[in-house]
Design a protein around this motif. Structure first.
Motif, PDB file in Angstrom:
ATOM      1  N   TYR A  11       0.881  -1.164   0.000  1.00  0.00           N
ATOM      2  CA  TYR A  11       0.000   0.000   0.000  1.00  0.00           C
ATOM      3  C   TYR A  11       0.915   1.209   0.000  1.00  0.00           C
ATOM      4  O   TYR A  11       1.460   1.566   1.032  1.00  0.00           O
ATOM      5  CB  TYR A  11      -0.871   0.024   1.249  1.00  0.00           C
ATOM      6  CG  TYR A  11      -1.857  -1.114   1.334  1.00  0.00           C
ATOM      7  CD1 TYR A  11      -2.872  -1.235   0.389  1.00  0.00           C
ATOM      8  CD2 TYR A  11      -1.791  -2.040   2.366  1.00  0.00           C
ATOM      9  CE1 TYR A  11      -3.787  -2.260   0.478  1.00  0.00           C
ATOM     10  CE2 TYR A  11      -2.706  -3.074   2.453  1.00  0.00           C
ATOM     11  CZ  TYR A  11      -3.693  -3.173   1.505  1.00  0.00           C
ATOM     12  OH  TYR A  11      -4.605  -4.187   1.591  1.00  0.00           O
ATOM     13  N   TYR A  50     -10.369 -10.530  -3.852  1.00  0.00           N
ATOM     14  CA  TYR A  50     -10.931  -9.227  -3.481  1.00  0.00           C
ATOM     15  C   TYR A  50      -9.910  -8.120  -3.686  1.00  0.00           C
ATOM     16  O   TYR A  50     -10.257  -6.998  -4.003  1.00  0.00           O
ATOM     17  CB  TYR A  50     -11.385  -9.287  -2.020  1.00  0.00           C
ATOM     18  CG  TYR A  50     -12.069  -8.052  -1.511  1.00  0.00           C
ATOM     19  CD1 TYR A  50     -13.297  -7.653  -2.031  1.00  0.00           C
ATOM     20  CD2 TYR A  50     -11.516  -7.289  -0.490  1.00  0.00           C
ATOM     21  CE1 TYR A  50     -13.940  -6.528  -1.559  1.00  0.00           C
ATOM     22  CE2 TYR A  50     -12.159  -6.157  -0.007  1.00  0.00           C
ATOM     23  CZ  TYR A  50     -13.369  -5.786  -0.551  1.00  0.00           C
ATOM     24  OH  TYR A  50     -13.990  -4.666  -0.069  1.00  0.00           O
ATOM     25  N   LEU A  51      -8.645  -8.468  -3.505  1.00  0.00           N
ATOM     26  CA  LEU A  51      -7.555  -7.506  -3.671  1.00  0.00           C
ATOM     27  C   LEU A  51      -6.579  -8.040  -4.702  1.00  0.00           C
ATOM     28  O   LEU A  51      -6.310  -9.225  -4.728  1.00  0.00           O
ATOM     29  CB  LEU A  51      -6.786  -7.366  -2.350  1.00  0.00           C
ATOM     30  CG  LEU A  51      -7.275  -6.436  -1.267  1.00  0.00           C
ATOM     31  CD1 LEU A  51      -6.331  -6.515  -0.093  1.00  0.00           C
ATOM     32  CD2 LEU A  51      -7.343  -5.023  -1.783  1.00  0.00           C
ATOM     33  N   PRO A  52      -6.021  -7.180  -5.529  1.00  0.00           N
ATOM     34  CA  PRO A  52      -4.960  -7.642  -6.422  1.00  0.00           C
ATOM     35  C   PRO A  52      -3.620  -7.626  -5.690  1.00  0.00           C
ATOM     36  O   PRO A  52      -3.379  -6.744  -4.863  1.00  0.00           O
ATOM     37  CB  PRO A  52      -4.979  -6.608  -7.538  1.00  0.00           C
ATOM     38  CG  PRO A  52      -5.511  -5.367  -6.916  1.00  0.00           C
ATOM     39  CD  PRO A  52      -6.344  -5.763  -5.745  1.00  0.00           C
ATOM     40  N   TYR A  78     -15.815 -17.769   1.654  1.00  0.00           N
ATOM     41  CA  TYR A  78     -15.006 -16.802   2.374  1.00  0.00           C
ATOM     42  C   TYR A  78     -15.831 -16.142   3.470  1.00  0.00           C
ATOM     43  O   TYR A  78     -16.930 -15.646   3.229  1.00  0.00           O
ATOM     44  CB  TYR A  78     -14.503 -15.756   1.379  1.00  0.00           C
ATOM     45  CG  TYR A  78     -13.765 -14.579   1.962  1.00  0.00           C
ATOM     46  CD1 TYR A  78     -12.848 -14.739   3.000  1.00  0.00           C
ATOM     47  CD2 TYR A  78     -13.971 -13.295   1.468  1.00  0.00           C
ATOM     48  CE1 TYR A  78     -12.164 -13.652   3.515  1.00  0.00           C
ATOM     49  CE2 TYR A  78     -13.286 -12.204   1.974  1.00  0.00           C
ATOM     50  CZ  TYR A  78     -12.388 -12.393   2.998  1.00  0.00           C
ATOM     51  OH  TYR A  78     -11.720 -11.313   3.504  1.00  0.00           O
ATOM     52  N   PRO A  80     -15.328 -13.106   5.828  1.00  0.00           N
ATOM     53  CA  PRO A  80     -14.484 -11.994   6.261  1.00  0.00           C
ATOM     54  C   PRO A  80     -14.590 -11.794   7.780  1.00  0.00           C
ATOM     55  O   PRO A  80     -15.382 -12.464   8.441  1.00  0.00           O
ATOM     56  CB  PRO A  80     -15.063 -10.793   5.524  1.00  0.00           C
ATOM     57  CG  PRO A  80     -15.987 -11.338   4.499  1.00  0.00           C
ATOM     58  CD  PRO A  80     -16.449 -12.661   5.021  1.00  0.00           C
ATOM     59  N   THR A  82     -15.835  -9.428   9.634  1.00  0.00           N
ATOM     60  CA  THR A  82     -17.223  -9.210  10.038  1.00  0.00           C
ATOM     61  C   THR A  82     -18.094 -10.000   9.081  1.00  0.00           C
ATOM     62  O   THR A  82     -17.991  -9.821   7.872  1.00  0.00           O
ATOM     63  CB  THR A  82     -17.618  -7.725   9.940  1.00  0.00           C
ATOM     64  OG1 THR A  82     -16.991  -7.174   8.789  1.00  0.00           O
ATOM     65  CG2 THR A  82     -17.203  -6.957  11.160  1.00  0.00           C
ATOM     66  N   PRO A  84     -20.576 -11.109   6.466  1.00  0.00           N
ATOM     67  CA  PRO A  84     -21.315 -10.272   5.519  1.00  0.00           C
ATOM     68  C   PRO A  84     -22.791 -10.620   5.512  1.00  0.00           C
ATOM     69  O   PRO A  84     -23.240 -11.396   4.677  1.00  0.00           O
ATOM     70  CB  PRO A  84     -20.658 -10.623   4.178  1.00  0.00           C
ATOM     71  CG  PRO A  84     -20.166 -12.008   4.357  1.00  0.00           C
ATOM     72  CD  PRO A  84     -19.890 -12.218   5.809  1.00  0.00           C
TER      73      PRO A  84
ATOM     74  N   GLY B  32     -19.934  -4.645   4.890  1.00  0.00           N
ATOM     75  CA  GLY B  32     -18.980  -5.683   4.507  1.00  0.00           C
ATOM     76  C   GLY B  32     -19.585  -6.693   3.551  1.00  0.00           C
ATOM     77  O   GLY B  32     -18.917  -7.633   3.136  1.00  0.00           O
ATOM     78  N   GLU B  35     -17.917  -7.058   0.150  1.00  0.00           N
ATOM     79  CA  GLU B  35     -16.798  -8.000   0.053  1.00  0.00           C
ATOM     80  C   GLU B  35     -17.310  -9.370  -0.396  1.00  0.00           C
ATOM     81  O   GLU B  35     -16.657 -10.065  -1.172  1.00  0.00           O
ATOM     82  CB  GLU B  35     -16.102  -8.096   1.417  1.00  0.00           C
ATOM     83  CG  GLU B  35     -14.713  -8.673   1.344  1.00  0.00           C
ATOM     84  CD  GLU B  35     -13.911  -8.426   2.613  1.00  0.00           C
ATOM     85  OE1 GLU B  35     -14.281  -7.532   3.403  1.00  0.00           O
ATOM     86  OE2 GLU B  35     -12.914  -9.132   2.810  1.00  0.00           O
ATOM     87  N   ARG B 190     -11.752  -2.712  -7.041  1.00  0.00           N
ATOM     88  CA  ARG B 190     -10.915  -3.904  -7.079  1.00  0.00           C
ATOM     89  C   ARG B 190      -9.425  -3.551  -7.072  1.00  0.00           C
ATOM     90  O   ARG B 190      -8.603  -4.343  -6.669  1.00  0.00           O
ATOM     91  CB  ARG B 190     -11.204  -4.686  -8.353  1.00  0.00           C
ATOM     92  CG  ARG B 190     -11.910  -5.953  -8.084  1.00  0.00           C
ATOM     93  CD  ARG B 190     -11.968  -6.811  -9.299  1.00  0.00           C
ATOM     94  NE  ARG B 190     -13.257  -7.468  -9.363  1.00  0.00           N
ATOM     95  CZ  ARG B 190     -13.715  -8.295  -8.449  1.00  0.00           C
ATOM     96  NH1 ARG B 190     -13.009  -8.589  -7.403  1.00  0.00           N
ATOM     97  NH2 ARG B 190     -14.894  -8.838  -8.562  1.00  0.00           N
ATOM     98  N   TRP B 191      -9.139  -2.366  -7.588  1.00  0.00           N
ATOM     99  CA  TRP B 191      -7.731  -2.011  -7.740  1.00  0.00           C
ATOM    100  C   TRP B 191      -7.124  -1.255  -6.581  1.00  0.00           C
ATOM    101  O   TRP B 191      -5.998  -1.490  -6.212  1.00  0.00           O
ATOM    102  CB  TRP B 191      -7.543  -1.194  -9.025  1.00  0.00           C
ATOM    103  CG  TRP B 191      -7.770  -2.059 -10.185  1.00  0.00           C
ATOM    104  CD1 TRP B 191      -8.896  -2.120 -10.950  1.00  0.00           C
ATOM    105  CD2 TRP B 191      -6.892  -3.046 -10.696  1.00  0.00           C
ATOM    106  NE1 TRP B 191      -8.765  -3.066 -11.897  1.00  0.00           N
ATOM    107  CE2 TRP B 191      -7.541  -3.658 -11.782  1.00  0.00           C
ATOM    108  CE3 TRP B 191      -5.601  -3.456 -10.344  1.00  0.00           C
ATOM    109  CZ2 TRP B 191      -6.953  -4.664 -12.519  1.00  0.00           C
ATOM    110  CZ3 TRP B 191      -5.021  -4.466 -11.082  1.00  0.00           C
ATOM    111  CH2 TRP B 191      -5.696  -5.060 -12.155  1.00  0.00           C
ATOM    112  N   ARG B 193      -8.340  -0.641  -3.350  1.00  0.00           N
ATOM    113  CA  ARG B 193      -8.890  -0.777  -2.015  1.00  0.00           C
ATOM    114  C   ARG B 193      -7.770  -0.769  -0.984  1.00  0.00           C
ATOM    115  O   ARG B 193      -6.755  -1.411  -1.164  1.00  0.00           O
ATOM    116  CB  ARG B 193      -9.653  -2.080  -1.891  1.00  0.00           C
ATOM    117  CG  ARG B 193     -11.079  -1.848  -1.573  1.00  0.00           C
ATOM    118  CD  ARG B 193     -11.835  -3.116  -1.654  1.00  0.00           C
ATOM    119  NE  ARG B 193     -11.353  -3.941  -2.759  1.00  0.00           N
ATOM    120  CZ  ARG B 193     -12.136  -4.495  -3.630  1.00  0.00           C
ATOM    121  NH1 ARG B 193     -13.399  -4.286  -3.573  1.00  0.00           N
ATOM    122  NH2 ARG B 193     -11.664  -5.279  -4.557  1.00  0.00           N
ATOM    123  N   ALA B 194      -7.973  -0.031   0.055  1.00  0.00           N
ATOM    124  CA  ALA B 194      -6.930   0.012   1.088  1.00  0.00           C
ATOM    125  C   ALA B 194      -7.339  -0.836   2.280  1.00  0.00           C
ATOM    126  O   ALA B 194      -8.472  -1.210   2.407  1.00  0.00           O
ATOM    127  CB  ALA B 194      -6.680   1.428   1.530  1.00  0.00           C
TER     128      ALA B 194
END
Lengths: 314, 194
Positions: A11, A50-52, A78, A80, A82, A84, B32, B35, B190-191, B193-194
């Protein structure tokens, strides 16, 4: 079933996950252990698509999580951190909805929803609104949601967080029951959980893998030496000099108890050497009263502390 | 009288639509559940269209009871009720609603707070209404351009019983633009997100 190679996620300047690699075999339960902020959630989010990732590859059932995200997403469940949930839906309608978006064939939906409710013991709450359920039940709905489409891989992010001891036990049993058929990755910062449920552990700290092994191996291998707890009445300096004359001890911690002449001590010896007899006779011959002597194995907790603090020192 | 009715509905939409759309994505993100949707084997397009159709359905269901009003009126109206104008009026309301829903859900996709989404959407719609009022009497070329861009201008023709193709195209493309932008936000999520 899961292959992760040199996975990295940044990040900006910060590296949340730094070059981690591991494999999980079919039917295994892998524990992801690490302090908060170690990169557990990030790794899981990459695995779920969900994340690249910034670098490296991850494959689930042979499909790349980035290139073939759709195929991967069909095969994973999945949960998470919390769960969903849609609070205004009933348990049953919610699970039916999830089954549909996860691509369960129309004729199998009712059966799969039934099955997932059975596994998570939700049958008597099926008509209840999710918002009226307790934390523990919500967590179960979260798990049911992750398994409703009968995925090959189940990824659970801190599945027992915020539950009471009874519920934790239930959830752990539930997870154990799921293994075999499903490959499971679960993350936690609670150590006994890993000892109890997982076949293998990945200890992750500051985005890097600190250790990876089976739970038993990790405990015995990293144990290093034996540890002995003692309680002695007498003079601390005399005790220390007595102990230092014994060969094979690698660490001596003595803590005189204030206001009394009692001393608590923790002694570690080299690997494979049981020096309890020498310690005992040394103390007694030195004119000190030995009140207690007890061998203790290093718990995963100690190993975890060792590994994560060693990282800091390095 | 029918023009009056469609006019009132348009004003109601200004207040009603932000309430319908504000939670669409913002609430999913906050809970959430986004997600879960994003890790399900669904494409972004499926999510965007699914949500838009759900909003349209809800809107149609809210609109349906107003038909009773016309049915009652038709019993007593002299001369006979001009049903054609009623239907084109409804078509206009529905198209305008579609545009507002698409724009509102786009705004909702930008934030995690549905209150923020609601307020911003309301302000944007209010601006559209103000813009419309200010161009009503415009005569210059720029005025004409703004007139064409004002979504309420196109609404009037429907209320008069005319299905103007250019208006239909305008509404459909405005709604498509809203959906396209929403789709882009989901993709960008998608790209970065932190």
């Amino acid at each position: 079933m899961i292959e992760v190679e040199h996975l990295t996620k940044s990040y900006g300047q910060a590296r949340a996950v730094n070059d981690i690699s591991f494999k999980v075999e079919k039917g295994e339960i892998l524990g992801f252990l690490g302090p908060n902020g170690a990169g557990k959630t990030t790794t899981m989010r990459i695995l779920t698509g969900y994340l690249p990732a910034t670098g490296g590859t991850a494959r689930i059932a042979g499909f790349d999580v980035f290139e073939q995200s759709m195929e991967v997403r069909k095969r994973i469940g999945y949960l998470p951190e919390t769960p969903p949930l849609y609070p205004e839906m009933t348990v049953e309608s919610y699970l039916t909805f999830v089954a549909r978006i996860k691509g369960v064939a129309a004729q199998n939906i009712a059966g799969r929803v039934e099955e997932s409710m059975k596994l998570t013991n939700l049958n008597d709450r099926r008509k209840e609104l999710i918002k009226r359920l307790s934390r523990g039940y919500k967590q179960r709905v979260g798990i049911a949601q992750a398994i409703v489409h009968n995925p090959d891989v189940v990824i659970l992010d801190e599945p027992t967080v915020g539950l009471d001891p009874n519920q934790i036990k239930e959830v752990r049993n539930l997870i154990k029951g799921l293994s075999g058929e499903h490959t499971i990755i679960l993350s936690t910062h609670i150590l006994p959980e890993v000892e109890m449920t997982c076949d293998r552990v990945v200890i992750i700290n500051k985005g890097k893998i600190a250790a990876i092994d089976t739970t038993e191996n990790l405990t015995s291998q990293l144990k290093g030496g034996e540890r002995v707890q003692i309680q002695v009445r007498g003079n601390a300096d005399a005790l220390r000099s007595k102990l230092e004359s014994i060969e094979g001890l690698i660490r001596i911690d003595l803590e005189p108890q204030e206001g009394t002449d009692l001393i608590q001590g923790s002694i570690e010896s080299e690997e494979g050497k049981d020096l309890r007899a020498q310690i005992a006779s040394g103390i007694v011959h030195g004119g000190l009263d030995l009140l207690e002597i007890r061998a203790v194995g290093l718990s995963l907790e100690d190993i975890f502390m060792q590994l994560t603090t060693e990282e800091k020192a390095a | 009288m029918i023009r009056n009715f469609t006019g009132v509905i348009a004003t109601l939409l200004l207040f009603l639509m932000p309430m319908l759309t504000m939670g669409t994505y913002a609430e999913e993100r906050k809970r959430g559940t986004m997600e879960m949707l994003m890790t399900s084997p669904l494409t972004e397009l499926q999510i965007v269209l699914g949500k838009f159709l759900a909003l349209l359905t809800l809107f149609a269901m809210m609109l349906a009871p107003t038909l009773i009003y016309h049915l009652v009126m038709s019993r007593y109206s002299e001369p006979a009720m001009p049903w054609r104008i009623v239907w084109t009026g409804y078509l206009g309301v529905f198209l305008l609603g579609g545009v507002l829903l698409a724009l509102g859900s786009f705004i909702s996709s930008l934030t995690e707070s549905q209150i923020v989404a609601g307020v911003v959407t309301f302000v944007v719609f209010l601006l559209l209404w103000v813009l419309d009022m200010s161009v009503r009497s415009a005569g210059s070329t720029t005025g004409e351009i703004f007139k064409y861009l004002s979504i309420l201008q196109h609404y009037d023709t429907f209320a008069q019983g005319v299905i103007d193709t250019s208006s239909v195209v305008f509404y459909l493309s405005a709604a498509a633009l809203g959906l396209f932008l929403t789709h882009r936000t989901l993709e960008s999520m998608r790209w970065r997100r932190a």
